[in-house]
Design a protein around this motif. Sequence first.
Motif, short mmCIF file in Angstrom:
data_model
loop_
_atom_site.label_atom_id
_atom_site.label_comp_id
_atom_site.label_asym_id
_atom_site.label_seq_id
_atom_site.Cartn_x
_atom_site.Cartn_y
_atom_site.Cartn_z
N GLY A 175 6.97 9.65 5.32
CA GLY A 175 7.19 8.47 5.61
C GLY A 175 6.03 7.45 5.11
N TRP A 176 5.79 6.36 5.84
CA TRP A 176 5.08 5.27 5.49
C TRP A 176 3.86 5.65 6.06
CZ3 TRP A 176 10.23 4.58 5.97
CH2 TRP A 176 10.82 3.90 5.00
N ALA A 177 2.74 5.53 5.26
CA ALA A 177 1.33 5.91 5.61
C ALA A 177 0.94 5.20 6.86
CB ALA A 177 0.46 5.80 4.34
N ALA A 178 -0.14 5.74 7.44
CA ALA A 178 -0.71 4.96 8.66
C ALA A 178 -1.87 3.98 8.07
CB ALA A 178 -1.38 5.86 9.55
N ASN A 179 -1.76 3.53 6.70
CA ASN A 179 -2.72 2.33 6.46
C ASN A 179 -2.64 0.99 7.19
OD1 ASN A 179 -2.87 4.63 4.39
ND2 ASN A 179 -2.98 3.27 2.76
N PRO A 180 -3.53 0.39 7.10
CA PRO A 180 -3.41 -0.82 7.89
C PRO A 180 -2.88 -1.92 7.12
CG PRO A 180 -5.68 -0.60 7.46
CD PRO A 180 -5.02 0.71 7.15
N ARG A 181 -2.78 -1.70 5.86
CA ARG A 181 -1.98 -2.37 4.52
C ARG A 181 -1.65 -1.37 3.64
NH1 ARG A 181 -3.53 -4.89 8.43
NH2 ARG A 181 -4.87 -6.71 8.71
N SER A 182 -0.64 -2.05 2.75
CA SER A 182 -0.25 -1.22 1.55
C SER A 182 0.18 0.19 2.04
CB SER A 182 -1.32 -0.99 0.60
OG SER A 182 -1.82 -2.35 0.17
N GLU A 183 1.01 0.26 3.13
CA GLU A 183 1.64 1.58 3.63
C GLU A 183 2.58 2.13 2.67
OE1 GLU A 183 3.91 -1.76 4.41
OE2 GLU A 183 1.78 -1.21 5.13
N MET A 228 -6.29 -0.19 -0.36
CA MET A 228 -5.91 0.24 -1.60
C MET A 228 -7.13 1.37 -1.91
SD MET A 228 -3.25 -1.02 -2.46
CE MET A 228 -3.32 -0.35 -4.25
N ILE A 229 -8.06 1.58 -1.47
CA ILE A 229 -8.79 2.81 -1.55
C ILE A 229 -8.10 3.83 -1.11
CG2 ILE A 229 -11.13 3.65 -0.90
CD1 ILE A 229 -12.20 0.84 -0.76
N MET A 230 -7.55 3.67 0.02
CA MET A 230 -6.97 4.96 0.68
C MET A 230 -5.69 5.30 -0.37
SD MET A 230 -6.74 3.47 4.43
CE MET A 230 -5.79 4.59 5.28
#
Length: 247
Positions: A175-183, A228-230
């Motif tokens: 599913g959607w990544a656990a990124n704080p942004r840009s998941e 975005m680095i992630m």
Amino acid sequence: MPLLSVLTAAHAGRADLLARAGESVATQQLPEGWRLEWVVQEDGPSPSLAPVVERFPFARHSAHGEQLGIATTRNLALTRVDGELVHVLDSDDELLPNAVSVAVEAFDAYPAVHWVAAQADDLLPDDSRRSFALEYPAGYVEPGKINEFTVERGEPPIHCAGLTMRTRTVRALGGWAANPRSEDSALFVALAELTPGYITSEVTWLHRLHTAQTTGEQAWRTLRAESMIMVRQRLAALCELGLELDA
């Protein structure tokens, strides 16, 4: 009868915009033989959107009762969808009547694809529309090809809020990544690296610009660069490992 699930993550304070989103789902011109459901997952400690969702007979609402963020909220919604295809619709955006039919027709024409990205116009505060240029050629996209653009420019060339995807593929990728942004970008680079897709030339949805937009807040922008680095690190790891996803 095949089913397409429209998935929406929402939070309190979006009642009016969510109603407009639901009305846009109600106008869908479904391909012959297809059904549609709208699955709304409400984020936050004080749920209030059930009365809005209950206006629509094709819709289902659930609230988890705490603030978890958009990625987790979408993933919880994903556990509830029944469709073989899932289309993302943000709570402040709207579908044009051809949205579902254009996506389904692309999947029918190209059975190997796992995702379809459609074009959008910006929806301005006065309800006028503003088009913007497509950054990547429309048509069939081989696995990994679109990510050459992502590596060069630093982010994907499509708006990830307008994706229609094979549900099982989204689940397989977590599913959607656990990124704080840009998941959504993190999910898309994995999809695009491992599976073929299709970019339509038709405009099928409207991206609303408004003062309460989350992406316009300073707090959202503070972690954008790190997120975005992630995304880029995930893409680099996928390329280095040479993973493949069978149909």
